[in-house]
Structure formats: C-alpha cells, structure tokens
Design a protein around this motif. Structure first.
Motif, PDB file in Angstrom:
ATOM      1  N   ARG A 122      -2.920   3.984   5.747  1.00  0.00           N
ATOM      2  CA  ARG A 122      -4.065   3.777   6.637  1.00  0.00           C
ATOM      3  C   ARG A 122      -3.934   4.648   7.888  1.00  0.00           C
ATOM      4  O   ARG A 122      -4.899   5.286   8.327  1.00  0.00           O
ATOM      5  CB  ARG A 122      -4.142   2.314   7.052  1.00  0.00           C
ATOM      6  CG  ARG A 122      -4.624   1.345   5.985  1.00  0.00           C
ATOM      7  CD  ARG A 122      -4.610  -0.064   6.528  1.00  0.00           C
ATOM      8  NE  ARG A 122      -5.154  -1.055   5.640  1.00  0.00           N
ATOM      9  CZ  ARG A 122      -6.441  -1.371   5.538  1.00  0.00           C
ATOM     10  NH1 ARG A 122      -7.309  -0.721   6.298  1.00  0.00           N
ATOM     11  NH2 ARG A 122      -6.853  -2.306   4.709  1.00  0.00           N
ATOM     12  N   THR A 148       0.818  -1.207   0.000  1.00  0.00           N
ATOM     13  CA  THR A 148       0.000   0.000   0.000  1.00  0.00           C
ATOM     14  C   THR A 148       0.855   1.261   0.000  1.00  0.00           C
ATOM     15  O   THR A 148       0.627   2.187  -0.794  1.00  0.00           O
ATOM     16  CB  THR A 148      -0.948   0.007   1.208  1.00  0.00           C
ATOM     17  OG1 THR A 148      -1.686  -1.213   1.235  1.00  0.00           O
ATOM     18  CG2 THR A 148      -1.914   1.172   1.132  1.00  0.00           C
ATOM     19  N   VAL A 205      -9.400   5.405   0.920  1.00  0.00           N
ATOM     20  CA  VAL A 205      -9.035   6.517   1.805  1.00  0.00           C
ATOM     21  C   VAL A 205      -8.871   7.820   1.038  1.00  0.00           C
ATOM     22  O   VAL A 205      -8.440   8.822   1.602  1.00  0.00           O
ATOM     23  CB  VAL A 205      -7.750   6.197   2.602  1.00  0.00           C
ATOM     24  CG1 VAL A 205      -7.930   4.933   3.415  1.00  0.00           C
ATOM     25  CG2 VAL A 205      -6.529   6.087   1.698  1.00  0.00           C
ATOM     26  N   ALA A 251      -8.535   3.880  10.681  1.00  0.00           N
ATOM     27  CA  ALA A 251      -7.375   3.260  10.040  1.00  0.00           C
ATOM     28  C   ALA A 251      -7.738   1.935   9.385  1.00  0.00           C
ATOM     29  O   ALA A 251      -7.226   1.603   8.308  1.00  0.00           O
ATOM     30  CB  ALA A 251      -6.254   3.057  11.059  1.00  0.00           C
ATOM     31  N   PHE A 252      -8.627   1.177  10.030  1.00  0.00           N
ATOM     32  CA  PHE A 252      -8.948  -0.164   9.537  1.00  0.00           C
ATOM     33  C   PHE A 252     -10.468  -0.350   9.489  1.00  0.00           C
ATOM     34  O   PHE A 252     -11.029  -1.150  10.245  1.00  0.00           O
ATOM     35  CB  PHE A 252      -8.315  -1.224  10.441  1.00  0.00           C
ATOM     36  CG  PHE A 252      -6.841  -1.038  10.650  1.00  0.00           C
ATOM     37  CD1 PHE A 252      -5.929  -1.417   9.674  1.00  0.00           C
ATOM     38  CD2 PHE A 252      -6.358  -0.461  11.822  1.00  0.00           C
ATOM     39  CE1 PHE A 252      -4.572  -1.235   9.858  1.00  0.00           C
ATOM     40  CE2 PHE A 252      -4.998  -0.277  12.017  1.00  0.00           C
ATOM     41  CZ  PHE A 252      -4.102  -0.669  11.028  1.00  0.00           C
ATOM     42  N   VAL A 271      -7.203  -0.141  -1.229  1.00  0.00           N
ATOM     43  CA  VAL A 271      -7.080   0.589   0.034  1.00  0.00           C
ATOM     44  C   VAL A 271      -6.896   2.079  -0.232  1.00  0.00           C
ATOM     45  O   VAL A 271      -7.544   2.922   0.399  1.00  0.00           O
ATOM     46  CB  VAL A 271      -5.914   0.038   0.869  1.00  0.00           C
ATOM     47  CG1 VAL A 271      -5.682   0.901   2.107  1.00  0.00           C
ATOM     48  CG2 VAL A 271      -6.189  -1.402   1.290  1.00  0.00           C
TER      49      VAL A 271
END
Length: 900
Positions: free
Chosen positions: A440, A378, A416, A589-590, A412
């Motif tokens: 993240r 990522t 975001v 973050a997750f 990912v």
C-alpha cells in the motif's frame, strides 16, 4: 580470535554441525542462550576460527546470518567482529534497512530477514553465499518463514549445495527438521548458568489485557517487583514489557530511584541506535533495562543477573472485513518465558522474577502464534507472487497461510495493480516488492511522486512506515511538521528513511506508468518447483514491460489522476502544501479509508465508521484520508489514530474504483426507498428521489420489507387469523395437499398468495390494506377439490347437544379446543372430533369459568363430574345438576326457564 570465543559452550557442537551440513546440507541447531550460536557458529562456518582443522566453510564462501530485528543484527555483527579483534565492516559486516557496513573482505554478513528476502528476489542464486543461518527461527516471524521457504526452493531447483541452518534456543526442532527435508538436529547443551525462578504474581485482581490496553495495576506491580529485585539481588535488572507505552509508564514509576545510583534505560525498536549500543556495552553503574521482546534473542546485555518478566507480549491482529490492522497484547508463551529467563544466566547465576503464578504457567501456550496465522498477508502475498507461487501452496512453510487472509491480500494487490488476473506479479508489482515497504505504501510512493514530488511523497510515506509517536497527534500533516522539527530518535530514523525512499521514488517515477498492468513474464510457470526459474523471467519482464492495460493500469491511472477517473470532477492545479501532500499520499495508500466526517465520526468508503477523539483538529474537515485506525475490542466502530484532511476531489480520485452510480430501490427505515445515488463505496455523494422505479423492483423491496418486519405489515382480520390457524391444524394433521402456513413458508410463497394486491402496492401503507385472509384462500388446494372439505375437516363451529354452535379454537395446531358450558354437553357420551382428532373440551361453569378439561367425556361423566357437581351446585343452584349427566337433557337455561 579472542580467548572469550574458546569458552563458548557451542564449540563442542561444531563438529556435529559441520558434519551434518556436509552430509545433508541443512541442519537444525538448538542451543541455549549465551552458548555462542549467534556469534561463534557463523565464524566457524566461514572458516574464521582457525582451530577446528580444515575450514568448515567452502573456499571463498560467504556466510549470511538472518536476524529478525535490526538491533539484533547490528549487535551480532559487532560481537563477532570483536571476537576477531576487528572493527565492523571488515571480515564481519551487517546490512539492515537504511544502514550498511560491509566491504569486499566481508566473509560473514548479518542481515535482517527483510533484507534477505529483498536479496533473494533480486538474486535467487545468492551468488557467492555458501551458508545461510536463520537465527531465532522460533519467533516465527513472517519474513523468516518466507525466507526459509524461498531458500528451500533455491536448494531444490538451483543450488543444492547451498547450506541452511535453522538456529534457536527454544524451537519446534522436529517441525523445522521435517521442513528442511528430515535434516539432522544438533543440540548444544553447554554450561549455562543456573537461573532461580521467583513467582511474583500481583497481590490483587488484575484485569486481563484488552486490545493494546494493559491494566495499570499490573504495571505498578511490575515496577514494585523491579524495586524488590534491586534490593534482593545484585547486578543489573532486565525487565520485559509488551510495548513502548508500558515501558514509559514503568520508567515513570521508577523515576525516584536514587540519582547517580541506578540508571533506567529504555530499549525498543524505536530507541536511538546510540541508546541501543549503550545498553549492549559494559557499564560502570547499576542499571535497570526496560525492554520489549527485542531483548529476548541474540543479545547479551552485560551485567544482567536479574530478569523481571511481565509475562506479556504484542502480536499483530487483522480485521479483514474492515481492512484494519492492530496489535494485541497477549500472554507470552512458555518458549518466550524461557528465552527471557535465559538472559539472567548469560554471564553468571541469575534470577528471574515472573509476575504470574506457577499455576498459571502451565496454562500458557507452548510457543508464540506464528505470524503467518494472525498478520496482514499483503506483503507476503506479493513476495510469493513475485517468486512465481501466487497462492503460496507450493512453498515449504511450517503453517499454511489462512485462505481468508490470502484472499484479502490478493484483493489489495489487484487494486494497486501489483498482480494480474492470474494472480502473478506485474512489472509494477515487482517494483513495489523491491521498495521494502508494505505494498500500500509502495503504491502511494510511486503514484504520489509524479504529483507532489519525490521528496514530499517520501516524507509522508516514511512517516507512515513506522508507528508515529503519540505526542505527534492524530493530524498527519501536523505529524509531518513535528517530524521535521524533531530531534528525537524517531525524527532521526524518519530522516534516514526519507532519504532512502526519495531515491527509490526517483527511480520508480520514471517507470511508474510502464507495466502497471502488463505481464511480468512469470505467468508461464507455476508451483514452487518452477518458482525460482520464473525469477529470471520476472526480472526480464519487469524491465521490458510496456504501458500495459487492464485493471492494474486503470487503477494506477485513476489513482494518480493521469486519466479522468469515474466520478472525479475537473479541478485546477493546486499548491502542494503539507496538508494536501499528506492527504493525497494517505488516500493513495488507503483508498477504502477515505471518508466523510459527520458529527465527530467518519464513514469510510469501505463501510466502516470510525470515531475521532474529542478535541481533534480533524473534526473541522469535511473529508478525511485515514492512515491509521484500529477497532477497540468489543466496539462496533473503529478509532482514528492518524488521518489527513482531504477534499472531495482527492477522495474521488484516490478511491475511483469504488465510485458507482445508479438507482436504488430497497426497504429502509420501515418503508420503500427509491432514489438515484452517486456513491464512493459506502459514502453517498449525491442522492435524488426516483419517481419512476420499475414495478418489479418495488415488488422486491416490499418483499424485503415483509422478510425484515414480518407478516404483521398485512391486515389480519379475526377471520384471517382463524383461517390461518385452521390451515395450520390441517397441515399438521393431514399433510399435503394442505399448505404450510408458518411465517417462513408464507414469506417464501408471498408472490403467489399476495398477488395481484402486491403488484398494485408501492409503499408500506399499501401493504396494510392487503387482506391476508383473502390471500390465504388462494393457497387452498382448489385443484384437487380438497378445498371444498375445509369446513368439513376443520369447521369453524361445532353443534353441541344443546343445539348451540360453539366456535373451535385452533390456536394450538396439535389439538383443537372447544370451550362450552357444562350443562350444554349433558347426554353426550363421546368427545367430538375434527379431522379424526379428539377435541379437547373445556367445560365451563354457568359463569363461563373453566370447571374441568377433558378429551374423554364418558370418563369425565363417570369419574370427574361428581366432584365438580359437589363444588358448583351450591354456588349455582338455579342451574340443573343431575346425578346422571350422561342421560340428562342438555340445556342452555336455568331450572326456572326449564319449568316454563
């Protein structure tokens, strides 16, 4: 320049190295440990040795040395400054994350590869830098590979005069030379001290490493080898172990070493700087240094004459399907083994004790696995996108990134708001890349700061940016309080990182909403050739990007609660205590790891179920935001390492893009399930029965049930089973137009032969009432007229010479079987046939038991009947047993009945 510099073996290779750089601009330097490649070479390239004639560096030019680890960067800078007779921060300085010591006089700066990447993203030209040395490139860290690719791009497009050196003690020199444009390879052989090898495998069976687990028997053996080395050899002992936990276990096993005689020191990335410095300084007493791979390269531990090598290393692994990353313990490569052994011969002849056999050594991998092939990509994908090469295909890399890992990384980044639909970095993505965090965590920092405050957000993100000590527990909020109290090394690093992130969060909060989905300005360029030139546009675009729109902005707004996210329920202002802060930061973050707790486990929105340890306080929560989880090897579920309790509203807001509501009609639990569902990914929030499901959806669910559980859900009478067998025989014997009736074929045509009964069914019980035989009759070839010949080609019964009509068994489609009493076949010279195929005749005794099997009656009457007659005549005297059955009258009766 101190006299020690004159004795470094790499000095003899300096003329060749400087000549290669002047002629080609790049070179690969291979030099054994202890030759001075990390310390003397940068000084020479900066023109600071003063003994090679004209300075090797350009006037005013600066040399940047990139090291893979902070401890190595600080140690190299201190050593170079000592050689010059100066303090660090003068002519020689260093910059690592959270620590910098440079000045306007600095000519040689040692940085970590992560710092170099950040610098390149801000200033692609590296103004004022004459030479970059990528040290220990053999370790194949992802940051080092990325930095090399960016530097080659800079040389090709912006600064052809920028010089590059790839340096290592053990490396794929040919591969690096090709990557650097067929650069010369310079080797420094030096006068390395000899190192004897002692093979010291464990005496008994040791289980191979399993995930992060190392067999305690091996660690006990390693401790015993350290004791043996202390007895058999002089000098300090450097022992290599895979991780902090193994270091602690071996240290415990050595706790009874003579007090005051031997010091046991633990060196790893989490060790306090003071401990790291002490290890790298001369000592007055004998020492055992227990270290991870941080001591493999760029470090000379004074006094070491013995190395004990466990033969293990840690590598990252990623489960992309579940979004879980972890470390795996693996056998160290032969290259790593050479590096480790070389530590024993830095200052004098030494010895390496290898805790495996010589026979095993040849089976070890030659080099460690490149991180780009096994790690989470990522952060790499974001770096590439910011550089103007979204798919990284144009970057000069020794190994291409795996397509699956890159796809997972882009998913990912899109979630975001770091990249747009074209894969290029948004203004928000550029800000995330500059935070020096995983994207993240960067997202969590920027989006949580306006909610909970920059300081609180920075505290939790700092906690998540490094592995939390196990002693802190699995509750993230409790770990936060422990870090605040802690006077340990981790606590010190955590406070320093918190200060850094608080400052960055303050800067980022002002523009957190701006440019969340806007163009970065780099979209017009593509490929590595234009990537560097796109950098200026990225910087300009990120400064000018407006509020923007699209998926990135929507995700940002939903995650921060700036707009009402789908499925998020209206709430009131809350007090931001530690638990709430920890929960919201971890959830941001997750987001795919928010989940509901059910009986000691947590079903996360991403679909993975993770178990909580027994006795964990997190079991009392109803919802969790899981920050750290791994999947044990061979287990179907994950294991929660660190999480925070959250409420449902926080979970809904953080994972808003995963919210969905709608009707579900499917086969589940052995029947049709029709319901209205609100869900957060895999977590069902609200479920209601659906009583008016569309007929076509019910039909699809029933077909799914048939595919799942098989055609046995239908009613198969004996007649239906026989019909299916007859059709299978004809299909195999004659082919078209007779239908294929295997399970696969019937399921593929289910709607054709099960209608209209299927259309009237709504549940499993309805399927059990459907007559499969009636359905199969619809598949007969009626259109061609062949269906009328079914009884002719594959009759259910055949008339035998006695006049009986005997059923034909088609259960074996290759050859039908006729089971009939022997006396009923008297007088028949040839075996019967169906569809031109001979029937296999099972001749039965008067009691109905098999007496003989034949497909050629004439041959049986001639050759086989006599032995059957001899065996059965005495047992069944009331039945006829003529000497010539081919001419005898067939009968179903006994002799007495025949006489009447």
């Amino acid at each position: 320049m101190r006299d020690a510099a004159r004795d470094l073996p790499v000095r003899s290779a300096l003329p060749l190295l400087t000549g290669a750089l002047e002629g080609h601009g790049a070179a690969v330097l291979c030099a054994p440990p202890g030759t001075g490649k990390t310390t003397l070479v940068p000084l020479a390239l900066a023109g600071l040795t003063g003994e090679e004639g004209p300075p090797a560096g350009r006037a005013g030019g600066k040399v940047v040395v990139a090291e893979p680890r902070r401890i190595a960067a600080r140690a190299a800078a201190r050593r170079m400054a000592w050689l010059l007779g100066e303090d660090v921060g003068g002519t020689v300085g260093y910059t690592v994350r959270g620590d910098r010591s440079v000045s306007s006089r600095t000519r040689v700066e040692v940085v970590t590869t992560g710092v170099l990447l950040q610098r390149l993203q801000r200033d692609q030209e590296l103004a004022g830098v004459d030479t970059v040395v990528l040290d220990e490139c053999h370790e194949r860290h992802l940051d080092a590979d990325t930095a090399a690719a960016f530097l080659l791009d800079v040389r090709e497009n912006l600064r052809p005069e920028l010089r590059l050196v790839a340096a290592s003690a053990t490396t794929d020199a040919a591969g690096w030379a090709r990557l650097l444009g067929d650069a010369p390879v310079v080797e420094a052989h030096g006068t390395a001290h000899p190192v004897d090898t002692v093979w010291a495998p464990p005496p008994g069976t040791v289980r191979p490493p399993h995930g992060t687990r190392v067999d305690p028997a091996l660690l006990t053996h390693v401790a015993s080898v350290v004791r043996r080395a202390l007895t058999e050899r002089d000098g300090d002992v450097l022992c290599f172990l895979p991780g902090v936990g193994e270091i602690a276990r071996v240290a415990g096993a050595l706790a009874d070493l003579p007090a005051g005689g031997v010091d046991v020191l633990q060196v790893h990335g989490r060790a306090p700087a003071a401990v790291q410095d002490a290890v790298l300084s001369p000592a007055g007493r004998r020492r055992v240094v227990l270290a991870t791979s941080v001591a493999e390269s760029s470090l000379t531990v004074p006094g070491v004459r013995v190395v004990v090598d466990s033969g293990l290393a840690r590598e990252p692994r990623v489960d992309h399907a579940r979004g879980l990353g972890s470390l795996a313990t693996v056998r160290a490569s032969r290259a790593a083994g050479r590096q480790r052994a070389g530590r024993a011969g830095r200052e004098a002849p030494g010895t390496v004790y290898r805790c495996w056999s010589e026979a095993e050594d040849v089976r070890l991998p030659a080099f460690p696995a490149p991180e780009i092939q096994v790690a989470d990509l990522t952060a790499f994908a974001l770096q590439a996108a910011c550089w103007g090469a979204p798919d990284a295909s144009g970057l000069a890399l020794l190994d291409p990134p795996p397509a699956g890992a890159m796809a997972a990384a882009r998913t990912v980044l899109g979630a975001v708001g770091a990249i747009g639909d074209d894969g290029r970095a948004t203004g928000r993505g550029v800000r995330l890349a500059r935070l020096g965090l995983h994207p993240r965590l960067g997202r969590a920092l920027l989006d949580a700061a306006p909610l909970v405050g920059a300081g609180a957000a920075a505290e939790v993100v700092a906690l998540l940016s490094e592995e939390v000590p196990r002693s802190y527990g699995d509750d993230l909020a409790a770990a936060l309080r422990a870090a605040r109290r802690g006077g340990d090394a981790y606590g010190g690093r955590w406070r320093a990182e918190t200060r850094r992130l608080r400052s960055l969060a303050g800067e980022g909060a002002a523009g957190a909403a701006a440019g969340a989905g806007g163009s970065s300005g780099a979209g017009a360029s593509s490929g590595a050739g234009s990537a560097v030139r796109a950098g200026a546009a990225v910087r300009a675009g990120s400064a000018a990007a407006g509020a923007g729109s699209g998926a990135g902005a929507a995700a940002a707004d939903a995650s921060t609660g700036a707009a009402a996210a789908p499925g998020a329920r209206a709430g009131t202002a809350r007090p931001w205590g530690d638990d709430a802060v920890a929960g919201v930061v971890a959830a941001l973050a997750f987001p795919e790891r928010v989940g509901r707790v059910e009986g000691g486990s947590c079903l996360m929105a991403g679909g993975t179920r993770a178990r909580l340890p027994e006795g964990s306080p997190l079991r009392d929560g109803s919802w969790l935001a899981v920050a750290v989880a791994d999947r044990p090897v061979g287990k179907g579920h994950a294991r929660i390492r660190l999480a925070a309790v959250v409420d449902e509203d926080t979970a809904r807001r953080a994972a808003a893009p995963l919210y969905a509501e709608g009707e579900e009609v499917r086969w589940a639990g052995g029947d049709v399930v029709a319901r209205r569902v609100e869900r957060l990914g895999a977590v069902e929030l609200v479920v209601r029965p659906l009583r008016d499901a569309a007929p076509e959806r019910i039909r699809a669910a029933l077909l799914e049930g048939l595919r799942t559980e098989g055609l046995g859900l239908l009613r198969w009478s004996q007649d239906a089973l026989v019909l299916r067998q007859r059709l299978a025989f004809l299909r195999g014997r004659l082919g078209d137009p007779w239908p294929e009736v295997s399970d696969e074929a019937l399921l593929a045509r289910a709607e054709e032969w099960l209608e209209p009964e299927l259309g009237r069914s709504r549940r499993r019980a309805d399927l059990s009432r459907i007559d499969a035989g009636q359905g199969l009759s619809r598949l007969l070839p009626w259109a061609s007229g062949e269906a009328a010949r079914l009884d002719e080609l594959a009759p259910e019964r055949l008339e035998v010479p006695s006049g009986s009509r005997v059923g034909v068994d088609y259960s074996d489609p290759r050859q039908p079987v006729l089971a009939v009493k022997l006396q009923e076949m008297f007088g028949l010279a040839e075996s019967p046939t169906v569809a031109g195929a001979p029937v296999l005749v099972h001749l039965l005794s008067p009691a109905g038991r098999p007496a003989a099997v034949t497909a050629d009656l004439a041959s049986f009457w001639r050759d086989g009947y006599r032995s059957v007659r001899a065996e059965l005549r005495g047992r069944y005297p009331k039945h006829p047993w003529p000497e010539d059955p081919s001419s005898a009258a067939p009968t179903r009766h006994t002799n007495a009945r025949l006489r009447r």
